[in-house]
Design a protein around this motif. Structure first.
Motif, short mmCIF file in Angstrom:
data_model
loop_
_atom_site.label_atom_id
_atom_site.label_comp_id
_atom_site.label_asym_id
_atom_site.label_seq_id
_atom_site.Cartn_x
_atom_site.Cartn_y
_atom_site.Cartn_z
N MET A 1 0.84 -1.18 0.00
CA MET A 1 0.00 0.00 0.00
C MET A 1 0.89 1.25 0.00
N GLU A 2 0.63 2.14 -0.93
CA GLU A 2 1.37 3.40 -1.00
C GLU A 2 0.81 4.37 0.04
N GLN A 3 1.69 5.02 0.77
CA GLN A 3 1.27 5.99 1.78
C GLN A 3 1.32 7.39 1.20
N MET A 4 0.49 8.27 1.72
CA MET A 4 0.43 9.61 1.17
C MET A 4 0.21 10.63 2.29
N ASN A 5 0.93 11.73 2.23
CA ASN A 5 0.75 12.87 3.12
C ASN A 5 0.62 14.06 2.19
N ARG A 6 -0.61 14.47 1.88
CA ARG A 6 -0.86 15.52 0.89
C ARG A 6 -2.01 16.39 1.37
N ILE A 7 -1.82 17.69 1.20
CA ILE A 7 -2.88 18.65 1.54
C ILE A 7 -2.93 19.72 0.46
N GLU A 8 -4.15 20.14 0.14
CA GLU A 8 -4.37 21.24 -0.80
C GLU A 8 -5.28 22.25 -0.10
N ILE A 9 -4.90 23.50 -0.14
CA ILE A 9 -5.76 24.55 0.40
C ILE A 9 -5.81 25.71 -0.59
N ARG A 10 -6.91 26.43 -0.54
CA ARG A 10 -7.06 27.65 -1.32
C ARG A 10 -7.70 28.67 -0.40
N GLY A 11 -7.02 29.78 -0.20
CA GLY A 11 -7.53 30.81 0.71
C GLY A 11 -6.79 32.11 0.51
N ASN A 12 -6.83 32.96 1.53
CA ASN A 12 -6.18 34.27 1.46
C ASN A 12 -4.99 34.31 2.40
#
Length: 115
Positions: A1-12
């Motif tokens: 199983m591939e592990q992932m630590n990813r976050i996407e945000i859109r803000g000011n």
């Protein structure tokens, strides 16, 4: 199983601090994201979350000058956890986004930034 630590945000963008470390430049800044919803009484509520972000200038982030207070921005990265003991002796945890991509946002569109 591939592990992932990813976050996407859109803000000011909130506060910005750009420094030189050796021959590299690094930006430490905050980004506010909002969640709008209605309470049980149909009252509008806006919940703001502040995110701490670190971005190193390089191949994926060619221009740190796009990061300015109030600017709408898109950040892609990973979450890093910091555990520390506060001056009051209480154990605390903070979270930081280590950016791998930072781009300006115009309207609902992400605008790639080239050098």
């Amino acid at each position: 199983m591939e592990q992932m630590n990813r976050i996407e945000i859109r803000g000011n963008v909130g506060n910005v601090n750009i420094n030189t470390v050796g021959e590299s430049r690094v930006a430490h800044f905050s980004v506010a994201t909002n969640l709008a919803y209605k309470s049980r009484n149909s009252e509008p509520i806006i919940e703001t979350t502040w995110h701490s972000v670190t971005a190193w200038q390089g191949r994926n982030i060619p221009n740190l000058e796009i990061i300015s207070k109030g600017c709408p921005i898109y950040v892609l990265g990973r979450v890093k956890t910091h555990q520390y003991t506060g001056s009051d002796g209480v154990e605390r945890t903070s979270y930081e986004i280590i950016a791998s991509q930072v781009e300006q946002v115009e309207g609902n569109m992400v605008t790639p930034v080239n050098g």
